[in-house]
Enzyme design. Sequence first.
Site, PDB file in Angstrom:
ATOM      1  CD  GLN A 165       0.884  -4.677   5.931  1.00 28.11           C
ATOM      2  OE1 GLN A 165       0.442  -5.399   6.819  1.00 28.11           O
ATOM      3  NE2 GLN A 165       0.259  -3.574   5.536  1.00 28.11           N
ATOM      4  CG  HIS A 188       6.159  -0.718   4.994  1.00 23.08           C
ATOM      5  ND1 HIS A 188       5.812   0.626   4.995  1.00 23.08           N
ATOM      6  CD2 HIS A 188       5.089  -1.379   5.518  1.00 23.08           C
ATOM      7  CE1 HIS A 188       4.602   0.766   5.513  1.00 23.08           C
ATOM      8  NE2 HIS A 188       4.141  -0.434   5.835  1.00 23.08           N
ATOM      9  CG  HIS A 195      10.747   3.259   6.312  1.00 21.26           C
ATOM     10  ND1 HIS A 195      11.828   3.841   6.961  1.00 21.26           N
ATOM     11  CD2 HIS A 195      11.277   2.257   5.556  1.00 21.26           C
ATOM     12  CE1 HIS A 195      12.927   3.215   6.623  1.00 21.26           C
ATOM     13  NE2 HIS A 195      12.626   2.248   5.763  1.00 21.26           N
ATOM     14  CG  ASN A 214      -1.854  -1.129   1.291  1.00 15.08           C
ATOM     15  OD1 ASN A 214      -2.419  -1.514   0.276  1.00 15.08           O
ATOM     16  ND2 ASN A 214      -2.048  -1.692   2.474  1.00 15.08           N
TER      17      ASN A 214
END
Length: 364
Positions: free
Chosen positions: A186, A184, A182, A171
Amino acid sequence: MHSKELKKPDGRNLTLYSNQPIPEGIVAPSPFPDPQHANPHLRWHSLRGEWVTYAAFRQNRTYQPPPQYNPLAPTVDQEHPTEMPAGDYEIAVFDNRFPSLALESHDPPTVTVPTAPANGQCEVVVFTQDPNAALAHLPLSRIELLLQVWGDRTTRIGSHPHIHYVLPFENRGAEVGVTLHHPHGQIYSYPFVPAVPARMLGQEREYYLQHGSSLLCDMARDEAADGRRVLYQDDYAIAFVPACARYPYEVWVMPTAPCKDFAALTPPQREGLARALKTVLLKYETLWNRPFPYLMAWYQAPTDGAEHPETQLHAQFYPPYRTRDRLKYLAGTELAAGMFAMDVLPETTAYELQQVEVSLEESA
């Protein structure tokens, strides 16, 4: 690819990845000294025929902290640790402190619909130690490493008897609900094949039984022959706006030859896929010369040990904007009926993205 497995003080797992050997002596930090003891559960939605997960403790998870309290930045003060260690590594994967699914889930409550333990896994994948970077601007070598990491996580987690589907995603942007900026993503690993990939797998399976070939590979072949919506193509990978796009700037990225999951990628396919992915990301970033929000979801074969020749690894991007200044809201026909209504033709947005010139070498 090199990796190192560590354990956080609260019992969660942390794995570091790099293209180079990872030095010894790195210690896994955690902002939390004690285990979460997360116990989410599932409830069956009888009308829709699908599971819903409940994890009430997630209401208190970290939400858009200021930069000085970034939990995904490397730890600089051992008295105030973050989730990330200092040290020489490129990508980190750790167990989510606030998971919607947890392998140790147990004893679901009794209510008026069927319930079950939410026996899955939720991991955070940190792409870089630089809080101001973006996936689009990371070097191709880092994106290739990320594809390997997704493959390694799928193989490791998918071997667990409870896990039936592994979904990596990112996302990006507050418009799609990001709580930490930051860079990233999932990984959600489910104890069943979720409704959306299950429906796509059903379509792929039916097509394969009728034609003896992959639905998505044939779609990619047709898009390449047409050319009007293609954003990137080489001998191993392709990126295009699908003719059936439900979002104005939707893009699909995939290998051109059959490949069921990340672990099945050959080195040339992985290199081509990294170039296709980076091209799309840079086009998004350059389109309006500002950070471009999106949901990037990667679909692959279930982790049930079957061959799945019908299934094709691919990414689907769902950007929330329909113009530079207007969001596409899901309203009556989308949410209530499940039928998307488009205000712009895929050929139009594909042409816009085709006109955006990017250089993979310069951005690396």
